[in-house]
Design a protein around this motif. Structure first.
Motif, mmCIF file in Angstrom:
data_model
loop_
_atom_site.group_PDB
_atom_site.id
_atom_site.type_symbol
_atom_site.label_atom_id
_atom_site.label_comp_id
_atom_site.label_asym_id
_atom_site.label_seq_id
_atom_site.Cartn_x
_atom_site.Cartn_y
_atom_site.Cartn_z
ATOM 1 N N THR A 80 0.833 -1.204 0.000
ATOM 2 C CA THR A 80 0.000 0.000 0.000
ATOM 3 C C THR A 80 0.864 1.249 0.000
ATOM 4 N N MET A 81 1.952 1.201 0.767
ATOM 5 C CA MET A 81 2.865 2.344 0.807
ATOM 6 C C MET A 81 3.569 2.520 -0.538
ATOM 7 N N VAL A 82 3.914 1.401 -1.186
ATOM 8 C CA VAL A 82 4.566 1.462 -2.501
ATOM 9 C C VAL A 82 3.644 2.114 -3.522
ATOM 10 N N THR A 83 2.444 1.575 -3.644
ATOM 11 C CA THR A 83 1.517 2.064 -4.668
ATOM 12 C C THR A 83 0.997 3.460 -4.352
ATOM 13 N N GLY A 84 1.108 3.866 -3.090
ATOM 14 C CA GLY A 84 0.699 5.216 -2.714
ATOM 15 C C GLY A 84 1.833 6.216 -2.746
ATOM 16 N N GLY A 85 3.008 5.761 -3.162
ATOM 17 C CA GLY A 85 4.148 6.658 -3.264
ATOM 18 C C GLY A 85 4.796 7.024 -1.956
ATOM 19 N N ARG A 86 4.509 6.255 -0.883
ATOM 20 C CA ARG A 86 5.021 6.600 0.442
ATOM 21 C C ARG A 86 6.282 5.820 0.795
ATOM 22 N N ARG A 87 7.041 5.456 -0.217
ATOM 23 C CA ARG A 87 8.316 4.767 -0.004
ATOM 24 C C ARG A 87 9.356 5.346 -0.955
ATOM 25 N N HIS A 88 10.584 5.415 -0.507
ATOM 26 C CA HIS A 88 11.717 5.794 -1.345
ATOM 27 C C HIS A 88 12.748 4.681 -1.217
ATOM 28 N N VAL A 89 12.886 3.908 -2.279
ATOM 29 C CA VAL A 89 13.790 2.768 -2.270
ATOM 30 C C VAL A 89 15.095 3.147 -2.960
ATOM 31 N N MET A 90 16.201 2.632 -2.443
ATOM 32 C CA MET A 90 17.487 2.759 -3.126
ATOM 33 C C MET A 90 17.925 1.358 -3.522
ATOM 34 N N MET A 91 17.836 1.084 -4.824
ATOM 35 C CA MET A 91 18.131 -0.234 -5.358
ATOM 36 C C MET A 91 19.541 -0.282 -5.934
ATOM 37 N N GLY A 92 19.988 -1.490 -6.237
ATOM 38 C CA GLY A 92 21.221 -1.678 -6.972
ATOM 39 C C GLY A 92 20.932 -1.739 -8.462
ATOM 40 N N ALA A 93 21.980 -1.858 -9.259
ATOM 41 C CA ALA A 93 21.826 -1.947 -10.713
ATOM 42 C C ALA A 93 22.990 -2.732 -11.289
ATOM 43 N N SER A 94 22.676 -3.792 -12.034
ATOM 44 C CA SER A 94 23.713 -4.506 -12.778
ATOM 45 C C SER A 94 24.053 -3.742 -14.045
ATOM 46 N N GLN A 95 23.060 -3.033 -14.583
ATOM 47 C CA GLN A 95 23.244 -2.090 -15.687
ATOM 48 C C GLN A 95 22.321 -0.907 -15.451
ATOM 49 N N ILE A 96 22.780 0.281 -15.864
ATOM 50 C CA ILE A 96 21.925 1.459 -15.854
ATOM 51 C C ILE A 96 22.342 2.320 -17.042
ATOM 52 N N ASP A 97 21.363 2.937 -17.721
ATOM 53 C CA ASP A 97 21.700 3.713 -18.912
ATOM 54 C C ASP A 97 21.476 5.208 -18.674
ATOM 55 N N ARG A 98 21.671 5.982 -19.739
ATOM 56 C CA ARG A 98 21.659 7.439 -19.623
ATOM 57 C C ARG A 98 20.319 7.994 -19.157
ATOM 58 N N TYR A 99 19.216 7.259 -19.359
ATOM 59 C CA TYR A 99 17.900 7.743 -18.947
ATOM 60 C C TYR A 99 17.405 7.086 -17.655
ATOM 61 N N GLY A 100 18.270 6.312 -17.015
ATOM 62 C CA GLY A 100 17.896 5.718 -15.746
ATOM 63 C C GLY A 100 17.197 4.384 -15.839
ATOM 64 N N ASN A 101 17.151 3.763 -17.033
ATOM 65 C CA ASN A 101 16.649 2.395 -17.112
ATOM 66 C C ASN A 101 17.643 1.477 -16.410
ATOM 67 N N GLN A 102 17.112 0.574 -15.602
ATOM 68 C CA GLN A 102 17.950 -0.289 -14.781
ATOM 69 C C GLN A 102 17.694 -1.750 -15.120
ATOM 70 N N ASN A 103 18.740 -2.558 -15.066
ATOM 71 C CA ASN A 103 18.640 -3.987 -15.352
ATOM 72 C C ASN A 103 19.241 -4.787 -14.207
ATOM 73 N N ILE A 104 18.456 -5.702 -13.647
ATOM 74 C CA ILE A 104 18.953 -6.651 -12.649
ATOM 75 C C ILE A 104 18.529 -8.070 -13.016
ATOM 76 N N SER A 105 18.151 -8.281 -14.286
ATOM 77 C CA SER A 105 17.565 -9.555 -14.693
ATOM 78 C C SER A 105 18.540 -10.457 -15.440
ATOM 79 N N CYS A 106 19.159 -9.958 -16.507
ATOM 80 C CA CYS A 106 20.051 -10.802 -17.303
ATOM 81 C C CYS A 106 21.005 -9.941 -18.108
ATOM 82 N N ILE A 107 22.133 -10.534 -18.465
ATOM 83 C CA ILE A 107 23.108 -9.887 -19.334
ATOM 84 C C ILE A 107 23.111 -10.637 -20.661
#
Length: 249
Positions: A80-107
């Motif tokens: 509920t907090m996620v879908t209501g915007g009441r969370r700020h998560v700091m995730m990792g990234a195996s890849q990230i591009d110039r526009y902030g697309n992030q990949n943690i699934s596969c290379i």
């Protein structure tokens, strides 16, 4: 000043402060740090300039400044907090591009990837519903890529292409790496260098990035931790110095 405070500020401690700053002025939101240095940063933020933050153990409990449980957060309430915007998560990234697309699934290609990673997990929902920042300890052109092999966390270009339903709550406040701090405050929402750690040059950052960064004419250094912040980091939050294992000198 204690002996711990008297030591020179390490790269890891600059990273802790940079991560903590991601939660400045967030108010009463759930801080969800993923990784050791973001966790130290979130606890530092709550002890200093963001006292209203809610901290979680990553499962079903809200925890206090000492890490002890002080509330119950069942998964349905968490969502509920996620879908209501009441969370700020700091995730990792195996890849990230110039526009902030992030990949943690596969290379590699999805049909036959060279490496299988964590999987998409909750990244799309995270990025489209609440603020998401990223922590990348080892900044290299293998991580900061021209185009991610698979979009897990949604970047600004893909959110814009999907329309208002995707952009309404989409926000990537900052990316913190082992070399510096970045954001997307540019006209085309591409990544911008915000600050550097002492000893790091703009040239080094450019060499370690697989796309053209926006770089201002003057790039400041990331702010130093205050004496009180150093005391908290070294003597209260992370007295064993585990943060130093995550970032090189």
């Amino acid at each position: 000043m204690s002996a711990a405070e008297g030591a020179a500020v390490s790269r890891a401690e600059y990273c802790v402060v940079a991560c903590a700053e991601a939660w400045r002025d967030n108010g009463e939101v759930l801080a969800s740090p993923m990784g050791l240095i973001p966790s130290v940063g979130a606890r530092l933020a709550k002890r200093t300039f963001s006292p209203d933050l809610l901290l979680t153990d990553g499962e079903a409990m809200l925890v206090g400044l000492d890490g002890r449980p002080e509330g119950w957060l069942p998964y349905r309430r968490h969502l509920t907090m996620v879908t209501g915007g009441r969370r700020h998560v700091m995730m990792g990234a195996s890849q990230i591009d110039r526009y902030g697309n992030q990949n943690i699934s596969c290379i590699g290609d999805w049909e036959r990837p060279a490496r299988q990673l964590l999987g998409v997990r909750g990244a799309p929902v995270n990025t489209l519903n609440n603020p998401v920042s990223y922590w990348v300890p080892k900044h290299s052109a293998r991580v900061f890529v021209e185009k991610v092999d698979m979009v897990c966390g949604v970047g600004y270009d893909n959110a814009a292409a999907a329309g208002p339903s995707a952009t309404r709550y989409h926000r990537i406040p900052r990316v913190v790496s082992g070399l510096g701090v970045f954001d997307f405050a540019t006209p085309d929402r591409s990544m911008r260098l915000v600050s550097l750690y002492p000893g790091v040059t703009v040239g080094r950052v450019r060499e370690a990035t697989g796309f053209a960064l926006t770089v201002p004419d003057e790039v400041p250094y990331t702010r130093e931790p205050t004496a009180d912040e150093l005391r908290l980091i070294r003597e209260v939050i992370d007295p064993r110095g585990l943060r130093e294992r995550e970032v090189g000198s």
